[in-house]
Design an enzyme around this catalytic site. Structure first.
Site, PDB file in Angstrom:
ATOM      1  N   THR A  40       0.667  -1.145  -0.099  1.00  0.00           N
ATOM      2  CA  THR A  40       0.076  -0.130   0.132  1.00  0.00           C
ATOM      3  C   THR A  40       0.854   1.098  -0.107  1.00  0.00           C
ATOM      4  O   THR A  40       1.534   1.495   1.008  1.00  0.00           O
ATOM      5  CB  THR A  40      -1.059   0.025   1.213  1.00  0.00           C
ATOM      6  OG1 THR A  40      -1.676  -1.451   1.214  1.00  0.00           O
ATOM      7  CG2 THR A  40      -1.847   1.101   1.089  1.00  0.00           C
ATOM      8  N   LYS A  67      -7.070   1.914  -3.152  1.00  0.00           N
ATOM      9  CA  LYS A  67      -6.619   1.228  -1.841  1.00  0.00           C
ATOM     10  C   LYS A  67      -6.751   2.244  -0.806  1.00  0.00           C
ATOM     11  O   LYS A  67      -7.173   1.860   0.466  1.00  0.00           O
ATOM     12  CB  LYS A  67      -5.195   0.712  -2.095  1.00  0.00           C
ATOM     13  CG  LYS A  67      -4.877  -0.017  -0.727  1.00  0.00           C
ATOM     14  CD  LYS A  67      -5.413  -1.162  -0.247  1.00  0.00           C
ATOM     15  CE  LYS A  67      -5.052  -1.564   1.085  1.00  0.00           C
ATOM     16  NZ  LYS A  67      -5.860  -2.425   1.775  1.00  0.00           N
ATOM     17  N   LYS A  83      -0.122   4.808   8.771  1.00  0.00           N
ATOM     18  CA  LYS A  83       0.593   5.221   7.660  1.00  0.00           C
ATOM     19  C   LYS A  83      -0.297   5.421   6.255  1.00  0.00           C
ATOM     20  O   LYS A  83      -0.085   6.613   5.432  1.00  0.00           O
ATOM     21  CB  LYS A  83       1.312   3.972   7.463  1.00  0.00           C
ATOM     22  CG  LYS A  83       2.289   4.024   6.219  1.00  0.00           C
ATOM     23  CD  LYS A  83       1.919   3.141   4.838  1.00  0.00           C
ATOM     24  CE  LYS A  83       1.647   1.602   5.087  1.00  0.00           C
ATOM     25  NZ  LYS A  83       1.452   1.118   3.744  1.00  0.00           N
TER      26      LYS A  83
HETATM   27  P1  NAP Z   1       4.645  -6.213   7.848  1.00  0.00           P
HETATM   28  O1  NAP Z   1       4.061  -7.560   8.397  1.00  0.00           O
HETATM   29  O2  NAP Z   1       4.924  -5.366   8.908  1.00  0.00           O
HETATM   30  O3  NAP Z   1       5.512  -6.513   7.005  1.00  0.00           O
HETATM   31  C1  NAP Z   1       6.335  -5.479   6.267  1.00  0.00           C
HETATM   32  C2  NAP Z   1       7.383  -6.208   5.250  1.00  0.00           C
HETATM   33  O4  NAP Z   1       8.173  -4.998   4.651  1.00  0.00           O
HETATM   34  C3  NAP Z   1       8.467  -6.952   5.921  1.00  0.00           C
HETATM   35  O5  NAP Z   1       8.923  -7.860   4.925  1.00  0.00           O
HETATM   36  C4  NAP Z   1       9.379  -6.276   6.289  1.00  0.00           C
HETATM   37  O6  NAP Z   1      10.728  -6.791   6.352  1.00  0.00           O
HETATM   38  C5  NAP Z   1       9.443  -5.251   5.184  1.00  0.00           C
HETATM   39  N1  NAP Z   1      10.407  -4.008   5.146  1.00  0.00           N
HETATM   40  C6  NAP Z   1       9.983  -3.066   6.228  1.00  0.00           C
HETATM   41  N2  NAP Z   1      10.752  -1.853   5.806  1.00  0.00           N
HETATM   42  C7  NAP Z   1      11.679  -2.266   4.793  1.00  0.00           C
HETATM   43  C8  NAP Z   1      12.942  -1.854   4.443  1.00  0.00           C
HETATM   44  N3  NAP Z   1      12.971  -0.395   4.677  1.00  0.00           N
HETATM   45  N4  NAP Z   1      13.364  -2.424   3.633  1.00  0.00           N
HETATM   46  C9  NAP Z   1      13.088  -3.704   3.192  1.00  0.00           C
HETATM   47  N5  NAP Z   1      12.248  -4.212   3.702  1.00  0.00           N
HETATM   48  C10 NAP Z   1      11.178  -3.593   4.563  1.00  0.00           C
HETATM   49  O7  NAP Z   1       3.338  -5.792   6.977  1.00  0.00           O
HETATM   50  P2  NAP Z   1       2.160  -6.634   6.263  1.00  0.00           P
HETATM   51  O8  NAP Z   1       0.970  -6.365   7.034  1.00  0.00           O
HETATM   52  O9  NAP Z   1       2.656  -7.592   5.561  1.00  0.00           O
HETATM   53  O10 NAP Z   1       1.871  -5.380   5.273  1.00  0.00           O
HETATM   54  C11 NAP Z   1       2.590  -5.192   4.010  1.00  0.00           C
HETATM   55  C12 NAP Z   1       2.048  -4.264   3.120  1.00  0.00           C
HETATM   56  O11 NAP Z   1       0.655  -4.492   2.839  1.00  0.00           O
HETATM   57  C13 NAP Z   1       1.892  -2.707   3.888  1.00  0.00           C
HETATM   58  O12 NAP Z   1       1.909  -1.856   2.966  1.00  0.00           O
HETATM   59  C14 NAP Z   1       0.370  -2.706   4.328  1.00  0.00           C
HETATM   60  O13 NAP Z   1       0.043  -1.528   4.319  1.00  0.00           O
HETATM   61  C15 NAP Z   1      -0.375  -3.575   3.357  1.00  0.00           C
HETATM   62  N6  NAP Z   1      -1.432  -4.305   3.668  1.00  0.00           N
HETATM   63  C16 NAP Z   1      -1.509  -4.966   4.732  1.00  0.00           C
HETATM   64  C17 NAP Z   1      -2.594  -5.561   5.234  1.00  0.00           C
HETATM   65  C18 NAP Z   1      -2.845  -6.292   6.493  1.00  0.00           C
HETATM   66  O14 NAP Z   1      -4.028  -6.561   6.903  1.00  0.00           O
HETATM   67  N7  NAP Z   1      -1.851  -6.506   7.395  1.00  0.00           N
HETATM   68  C19 NAP Z   1      -3.851  -5.672   4.290  1.00  0.00           C
HETATM   69  C20 NAP Z   1      -3.596  -5.033   2.917  1.00  0.00           C
HETATM   70  C21 NAP Z   1      -2.538  -4.421   2.536  1.00  0.00           C
HETATM   71  P3  NAP Z   1      11.189  -7.461   7.754  1.00  0.00           P
HETATM   72  O15 NAP Z   1      10.811  -8.535   7.997  1.00  0.00           O
HETATM   73  O16 NAP Z   1      12.657  -7.219   7.760  1.00  0.00           O
HETATM   74  O17 NAP Z   1      10.974  -6.254   8.881  1.00  0.00           O
END
Ligand code: NAP
Length: 293
Positions: free
Chosen positions: A97, A172, A240
């Site tokens: 996102t 989104k 965010k």
């Molecule tokens: P998450 O569990 O916090 O995972 C974040 C991912 O990004 C991890 O793989 C993390 O790596 C990586 N990351 C963060 N900062 C980084 C950097 N500077 N360089 C390289 N990798 C980095 O988040 P998530 O829930 O999977 O969400 C991922 C995306 O999908 C976000 O944009 C979120 O807004 C969106 N989203 C989330 C949901 C939900 O329900 N959770 C639903 C729809 C969309 P590390 O493991 O090393 O920290």
């Protein structure tokens, strides 16, 4: 079956990669913290040491990362960025996102290298990712979307073409604003019901019979009444997204309701609630009701 690399194995990316493996694709994974790859390697994925190594030879590279900053670094960083490893004619898929401005910039950079970018942000959370039932809000050229359907079909129960690059990000962010506005409303109103000496569970059951009660409110209000805040979509991530929504329209004054809701989530983060599920914002109001800061 396609050769696909998945960059970012957080809560969402790890589940999307598992779906791609289950669909029979040849999957390579990379994550900044490499230990996150172990369960996927056990399911048959290959692990790469850098995004560029993962992208080399892949027909599709799918990123699922936290924010614009993470996306920029994973796709473009000097020696390790994924785009530098992609062959002309291969396809970049961005499911994080992000801001529409960054998506468009990434698309132009990719195109200059002969790589087509399709944005594919998703609606739905961890259970939907696990079940392959996300709603994909694709932005980009129709031909690129058609090419990517075998990949998107494995992660999404529905795939919609929102428009050109950036349109998926806008939809989104609007989806999450509609969600977050309801989270903030229930976070404020359930404690009001409690302060009036009423049973909040019974009140929510009655409210759910009215026409103003949206389907998602069963989950939102239910979580708040039960006090269950295990993270699905944490406060920090939805905050965010409100920031991105306000930035994408240039001026927060045009979106006062969204700006006010962002402020609630920001204050929840300041109060140490950022890692709770978004519904944990209700705890902020409960603290205020007790006279705590
Ligand atoms: P998450 O569990 O916090 O995972 C974040 C991912 O990004 C991890 O793989 C993390 O790596 C990586 N990351 C963060 N900062 C980084 C950097 N500077 N360089 C390289 N990798 C980095 O988040 P998530 O829930 O999977 O969400 C991922 C995306 O999908 C976000 O944009 C979120 O807004 C969106 N989203 C989330 C949901 C939900 O329900 N959770 C639903 C729809 C969309 P590390 O493991 O090393 O920290």
């Amino acid at each position: 079956m396609s050769r696909i690399s998945v960059l970012g194995l957080g809560a969402m990316g790890s589940r999307m990669a598992a779906r791609l493996l289950q669909a029979g694709h040849d999957v390579t994974v990379w994550n900044r913290s490499p230990e996150a790859a172990a369960p996927l390697v056990a399911q048959g994925a290959r692990q790469a040491a850098t995004p560029r190594e993962a992208a080399t030879g892949a027909a599709f590279v799918l990123a699922m990362l936290r924010d614009d900053e993470a996306s920029r670094s994973v796709w473009l960083e000097g020696e390790t960025g994924a785009l530098g490893g992609m062959a002309a004619g291969s396809t970049a898929l961005e499911s994080s996102t992000l801001t529409p401005a960054w998506v468009r910039e990434l698309g132009a950079t990719a195109m200059a290298r002969g790589v087509a970018l399709l944005e594919a942000p998703v609606s739905g959370s961890r259970p939907q990712a696990e079940a392959g039932q996300l709603v994909v809000l694709a932005g980009g050229e129709a031909g690129v979307l058609a090419r990517a359907m075998p990949v998107l079909g494995a992660i999404g129960g529905a795939v919609h073409h929102a428009g050109p690059l950036g349109a998926g990000a806008v939809l989104k962010l609007v989806t999450n604003a509609l969600l977050g506005i309801q989270v903030a409303a229930y976070a404020e109103l359930i404690p009001l019901i409690e302060r009036q000496g009423m049973d909040p569970g019974a009140a929510v059951r009655i409210l759910s019979q009215t026409s103003v009660f949206a389907p998602v409110a069963h989950y939102l209000a239910g979580s708040m009444v039960a006090g269950q805040f295990a993270p699905q979509f944490p406060v920090a991530l939805i905050e965010k997204d409100f920031g991105y929504l306000l930035a994408c329209d240039g001026a927060a004054e045009k979106l006062p309701a969204s700006a006010a809701v962002r402020d609630v989530f920001r204050r929840a983060i300041e109060a140490g609630l950022g890692e709770l599920n978004m519904t944990g914002a209700v705890q902020l109001h409960r603290r205020w009701a007790r006279g705590e800061a």
